[in-house]
Design a protein around this motif. Structure first.
Motif, short mmCIF file in Angstrom:
data_model
loop_
_atom_site.label_atom_id
_atom_site.label_comp_id
_atom_site.label_asym_id
_atom_site.label_seq_id
_atom_site.Cartn_x
_atom_site.Cartn_y
_atom_site.Cartn_z
N GLY A 163 0.79 -1.21 0.00
CA GLY A 163 0.00 0.00 0.00
C GLY A 163 0.83 1.27 0.00
O GLY A 163 2.05 1.25 0.22
N LEU A 164 0.16 2.40 -0.24
CA LEU A 164 0.83 3.69 -0.33
C LEU A 164 1.52 4.05 0.99
O LEU A 164 2.66 4.53 0.99
N ASP A 165 0.84 3.83 2.11
CA ASP A 165 1.43 4.19 3.40
C ASP A 165 2.71 3.41 3.65
O ASP A 165 3.73 3.97 4.10
N GLU A 166 2.67 2.12 3.35
CA GLU A 166 3.87 1.30 3.53
C GLU A 166 4.98 1.76 2.58
O GLU A 166 6.16 1.80 2.95
N MET A 167 4.59 2.12 1.35
CA MET A 167 5.59 2.55 0.38
C MET A 167 6.29 3.82 0.83
O MET A 167 7.51 3.98 0.66
N GLN A 168 5.54 4.73 1.44
CA GLN A 168 6.15 5.96 1.94
C GLN A 168 7.14 5.66 3.06
O GLN A 168 8.21 6.27 3.13
N ASN A 169 6.79 4.72 3.92
CA ASN A 169 7.72 4.32 4.98
C ASN A 169 9.00 3.74 4.41
O ASN A 169 10.11 4.01 4.88
N ILE A 170 8.85 2.91 3.37
CA ILE A 170 10.00 2.26 2.76
C ILE A 170 10.89 3.29 2.07
O ILE A 170 12.12 3.27 2.22
N GLU A 171 10.30 4.20 1.30
CA GLU A 171 11.10 5.22 0.62
C GLU A 171 11.83 6.10 1.63
O GLU A 171 12.98 6.49 1.40
N ARG A 172 11.19 6.38 2.74
CA ARG A 172 11.84 7.18 3.79
C ARG A 172 13.05 6.44 4.34
O ARG A 172 14.11 7.04 4.55
N GLU A 173 12.90 5.14 4.57
CA GLU A 173 14.02 4.36 5.09
C GLU A 173 15.16 4.26 4.08
O GLU A 173 16.33 4.41 4.43
N VAL A 174 14.82 4.02 2.80
CA VAL A 174 15.85 3.92 1.77
C VAL A 174 16.60 5.24 1.67
O VAL A 174 17.85 5.27 1.63
N TRP A 175 15.87 6.34 1.62
CA TRP A 175 16.47 7.66 1.49
C TRP A 175 17.40 7.94 2.66
O TRP A 175 18.53 8.42 2.48
N THR A 176 16.96 7.62 3.86
CA THR A 176 17.78 7.84 5.05
C THR A 176 19.08 7.07 4.98
O THR A 176 20.18 7.61 5.20
N HIS A 177 18.98 5.79 4.65
CA HIS A 177 20.18 4.95 4.63
C HIS A 177 21.08 5.25 3.44
O HIS A 177 22.31 5.08 3.52
N GLU A 178 20.52 5.72 2.34
CA GLU A 178 21.35 6.13 1.20
C GLU A 178 22.16 7.38 1.55
O GLU A 178 23.33 7.49 1.16
N ALA A 179 21.56 8.31 2.28
CA ALA A 179 22.29 9.51 2.70
C ALA A 179 23.44 9.13 3.63
O ALA A 179 24.57 9.62 3.50
N LEU A 180 23.16 8.24 4.58
CA LEU A 180 24.22 7.78 5.49
C LEU A 180 25.34 7.10 4.71
O LEU A 180 26.53 7.32 4.99
N ALA A 181 24.96 6.28 3.71
CA ALA A 181 25.95 5.50 2.98
C ALA A 181 26.81 6.36 2.07
O ALA A 181 28.03 6.18 2.00
N THR A 182 26.20 7.31 1.34
CA THR A 182 26.99 8.10 0.40
C THR A 182 28.00 8.96 1.13
O THR A 182 29.10 9.23 0.63
N ALA A 183 27.67 9.39 2.38
CA ALA A 183 28.64 10.11 3.20
C ALA A 183 29.70 9.16 3.75
O ALA A 183 30.89 9.49 3.77
N ALA A 184 29.28 7.97 4.16
CA ALA A 184 30.22 7.00 4.75
C ALA A 184 31.26 6.53 3.74
O ALA A 184 32.39 6.19 4.12
N ILE A 185 30.91 6.49 2.46
CA ILE A 185 31.88 6.11 1.43
C ILE A 185 33.09 7.04 1.47
O ILE A 185 34.23 6.63 1.24
N GLU A 186 32.84 8.31 1.81
CA GLU A 186 33.92 9.29 1.91
C GLU A 186 34.53 9.33 3.30
O GLU A 186 35.30 10.23 3.62
#
Length: 389
Positions: free
Chosen positions: A45-68
């Motif tokens: 569902g849409l609500d679950e999808m929003q939760n998932i995108e929020r989690e992916v976005w959060t962890h992608e931000a952490l990861a792209t900084a951690a690479i450096e």
């Protein structure tokens, strides 16, 4: 006359190309995994999808900084992501974190807007509010213009190893003009046959940008944002479903080696396209794992929605959920909880026993070997048995 060492010194630079037949198998596998991710997304569902995108976005931000080599505070990243999604949040604020999240948002949601030098310079400026990195001043909002060579170096002072030397600063404007013209010319158009496979294009765009290395600092994070933008253009819609930076962080050595090998080879970048496509396929696998993990978390909270937990217990459950299946090394015991909650041993024991009685936790072992685990269906916590004791 010395032989060219880097691809930007070759006579046919920057005509990057690849063998379509050789790259097709790995590109096809990546497409299959991409389709599986989208299939999982459509099934919820849409609500679950929003939760998932929020989690992916959060962890992608952490990861792209951690690479450096930069560690960002999870709470600050989550707070920034929520604000950029238009959701009220009173969490910690960091201009530095907010700048990175804003770049990721602009690259993804603004995928239909032209990518030009001004936009890239604004991205780079957002990474360094105040024009500094720590106490070091950074040239922001413009391409590098220093006379010293731009080099990728490792090792202790006096024993440095130069892994790569980028084109001189004087040629950066010309190099970027060629890159941006190519990026615009290869952008997929609705209703038209794409001139280039979208995953291959994202890989080539990332390699090309990193080869130029146009900024004094921030090139890696911006280069990965460009790859994300290219993938959104390929899809024809903004999406935060792909854990590309998390995969690159997991294989950081392989990532750096693949870039380095491509930058000293020829303008035939088949090998890098194959590597990038495989990395993207692995990123899709990570995305599917994260989607399942997020669904597990949502279902866990829904199951226990009526439980009246105190704040210590709620924080503990959040921490265990964030750690994931098997992520809390050695399981939780009273001593670990004491350090987390900063409370008395009697209170800690009472909190944990209460969570067990309510069904949120289950135990394994006895005495000093007693461990507490979240009661999430399907989670094994690295043990053969997963059923509550």
């Amino acid at each position: 006359m010395p032989q060219p060492r880097y691809i930007w010194q070759l006579p046919d630079w920057p005509k990057l190309h690849f063998d379509v037949a050789a790259a097709s198998p790995v590109l096809l596998r990546a497409r299959e995994r991409q389709g599986q991710v989208r299939g999982m997304a459509r099934a919820i569902g849409l609500d679950e999808m929003q939760n998932i995108e929020r989690e992916v976005w959060t962890h992608e931000a952490l990861a792209t900084a951690a690479i450096e080599g930069e560690r960002l505070e999870l709470a600050a990243v989550r707070s920034s992501v929520l604000r950029h999604l238009g959701q009220a949040d009173s969490g910690p604020y960091s201009r530095h974190v907010d700048g990175l999240v804003e770049i990721m948002q602009d690259a993804n949601a603004g995928f239909e807007q032209p990518l030009d030098a001004d936009r890239l310079c604004r991205w780079q400026s957002a990474l360094f509010p105040g024009g500094t990195m720590g106490i070091r001043r950074i040239a922001v909002g413009r391409f590098r213009d220093h006379e010293d060579p731009m080099q990728i170096v490792s090792g202790l002072p006096g024993k440095e190893v130069v892994h790569y030397t980028a084109p001189p600063s004087s040629s950066v404007p010309r190099e970027m003009e060629a890159f941006l013209a190519w990026f615009a010319a290869t952008t997929p158009r609705r209703g038209a046959l794409p001139p280039l496979d979208g995953i291959a294009r994202a890989g080539i765009a990332h390699l090309w940008f990193e080869t130029i290395h146009p900024f004094e600092d921030g090139n890696g994070r911006i280069g990965r944002a460009i790859a994300d933008m290219a993938l959104a253009q390929d899809l024809g819609a903004p999406t935060r479903l792909y854990c590309l930076s998390r995969q690159l962080l997991a294989d950081r050595r392989g990532y750096y080696d693949a870039l380095a090998a491509a930058q000293v080879g020829s303008t035939d970048v088949t090998g890098f396209v194959q590597w990038f496509a495989d990395a993207f396929g692995q990123a899709c696998n990570r995305s599917m794992d994260l989607i399942q993990d997020t669904l597990d978390k949502s279902r866990f909270w829904a199951t226990h929605a009526q439980q009246a937990l105190n704040e210590r217990q709620r924080q503990l459950v959040r921490c265990l959920l964030d750690a994931g299946d098997g992520g809390f090394l050695g399981g939780l015991n009273v001593d670990k909880y004491l350090k987390m909650a900063k409370t008395s041993k009697a209170t800690a024991t009472r909190d944990l026993s209460d969570l067990v009685q309510r069904g949120l936790l289950h135990t394994s072992g006895q005495g000093k070997a007693l461990r507490y685990y979240l009661s999430v269906p399907g989670w094994t916590h690295g043990r053969e048995e997963s059923a509550p004791a």
